[in-house]
Write an enzyme that holds these catalytic residues in place. Structure first.
Site, short mmCIF file in Angstrom:
data_model
loop_
_atom_site.label_atom_id
_atom_site.label_comp_id
_atom_site.label_asym_id
_atom_site.label_seq_id
_atom_site.Cartn_x
_atom_site.Cartn_y
_atom_site.Cartn_z
N ARG A 44 0.86 -1.19 0.00
CA ARG A 44 0.00 0.00 0.00
C ARG A 44 0.89 1.24 0.00
O ARG A 44 1.62 1.48 0.95
CB ARG A 44 -0.93 0.01 1.22
N SER A 113 -12.99 -4.05 0.91
CA SER A 113 -13.20 -3.52 2.26
C SER A 113 -14.65 -3.13 2.50
O SER A 113 -15.23 -2.40 1.69
CB SER A 113 -12.31 -2.29 2.49
N LYS A 142 -5.28 5.63 8.09
CA LYS A 142 -6.24 5.99 7.04
C LYS A 142 -7.10 7.13 7.56
O LYS A 142 -7.97 6.94 8.41
CB LYS A 142 -7.11 4.80 6.66
#
Length: 213
Positions: A44, A113, A142
Site C-alpha cells: 500500500r 473492504s 487511514k
C-alpha cells in the site's frame, strides 16, 4: 456446479507503510516479516506513481515468492496483474469486484473492504475472495476512517453474513488481538504493529502466536 476456490492463508496480512518503516526500506522490512512466517503482505503506497508502484511490487513479489507468502497490491488491479502479484485489495472507490473478477485470471485473489454485512454478502456473490473489515479499534493510517471503531461485534456481524474469510483491520496489535477471538474472523491485517516495530520479525511472530480465530 463451479468448484469452490481454495481458501488462502490470511491469518496475518502485513500492510506496508514507507513512513512508519523509515529509515528502513520496505523490502528489508517485508523480507524480515515473511522470514518470520507472515503468510501475506499487501503493498500500500498511495503516494507512488504507477511506475514506482509496479517497481515496488516486482521487488516484493520476488521476496514473497521466495518464502511462499502471498502478495496483494492495494487499489491497483493493473499493477497487481502486471507484477504477477497473487491478488489485489479493492476499496469502495476502486474498480468494482465484479469487473475485476471478469478480467483477473484464476487463481488471482480479490479482496475488498466493508464493515456492512449486506455489502460484504454482495461482494462475495460478485467474486470476492475475502473481506477486509474495520476499522476495528480505530486507525491512524487511514484519515478517512480515523474516528471509526466498529469493535469485535462489528467484525462478527460481517463474518456471519459471508462464507469467505473476513480479515479484521484497524488499530490491531498485541494488546487487543485476543478480543477478536470468537468473532468468526479468519485473520488480522496490521500496519503500525509491524511497520513501526523496532523488530518487525519479532512483532510478526508474536502476533501469529497471539492470534486465535
Amino acid at each position: 456446479m463451479p468448484r469452490p476456490r481454495p481458501v488462502p492463508d490470511l491469518r496475518l496480512i502485513v500492510l506496508t507503510d514507507r513512513r512508519l518503516a523509515a529509515p528502513r526500506e520496505i523490502p528489508t522490512v517485508v523480507r524480515a516479516c515473511v522470514e518470520a512466517g507472515a503468510p501475506a503482505v499487501q503493498l500500500r503506497d498511495k503516494d507512488a506513481s504507477s511506475r514506482e508502484l509496479y517497481e515496488q511490487a516486482t521487488i516484493l513479489r520476488a521476496i514473497t515468492r521466495e518464502h511462499g507468502a502471498l502478495l496483494f497490491v492495494n487499489d491497483r488491479l493493473d499493477v497487481a496483474l502486471a507484477a504477477e502479484a497473487d491478488g489485489v485489495h479493492l476499496g469502495p472507490d476502486d474498480l468494482p469486484v465484479e469487473a475485476a473478477r471478469r478480467v483477473a485470471p484464476p487463481p488471482f485473489l480479490i479482496g475488498t473492504s466493508t464493515d456492512d454485512p449486506a455489502i460484504a454478502a454482495r461482494a462475495e456473490a460478485e467474486g470476492a475472495d475475502y473481506i477486509g473489515c474495520g476499522a476495528v479499534f480505530g486507525t491512524t493510517t487511514k484519515k478517512e476512517v480515523k474516528g471509526e471503531r466498529i469493535g469485535p461485534e462489528g467484525v462478527a456481524a460481517v463474518a456471519r453474513a459471508v462464507s469467505i474469510p473476513v480479515i479484521a483491520i484497524g488499530g490491531i496489535g498485541l494488546g487487543n488481538v485476543e478480543a477478536l477471538t470468537g468473532t468468526g474472523a479468519s485473520g488480522i491485517a496490521v500496519v503500525s504493529a509491524v511497520m513501526a516495530a523496532h523488530d518487525p520479525a519479532d512483532a510478526v511472530r508474536r502476533l501469529l502466536r497471539a492470534w486465535r480465530p
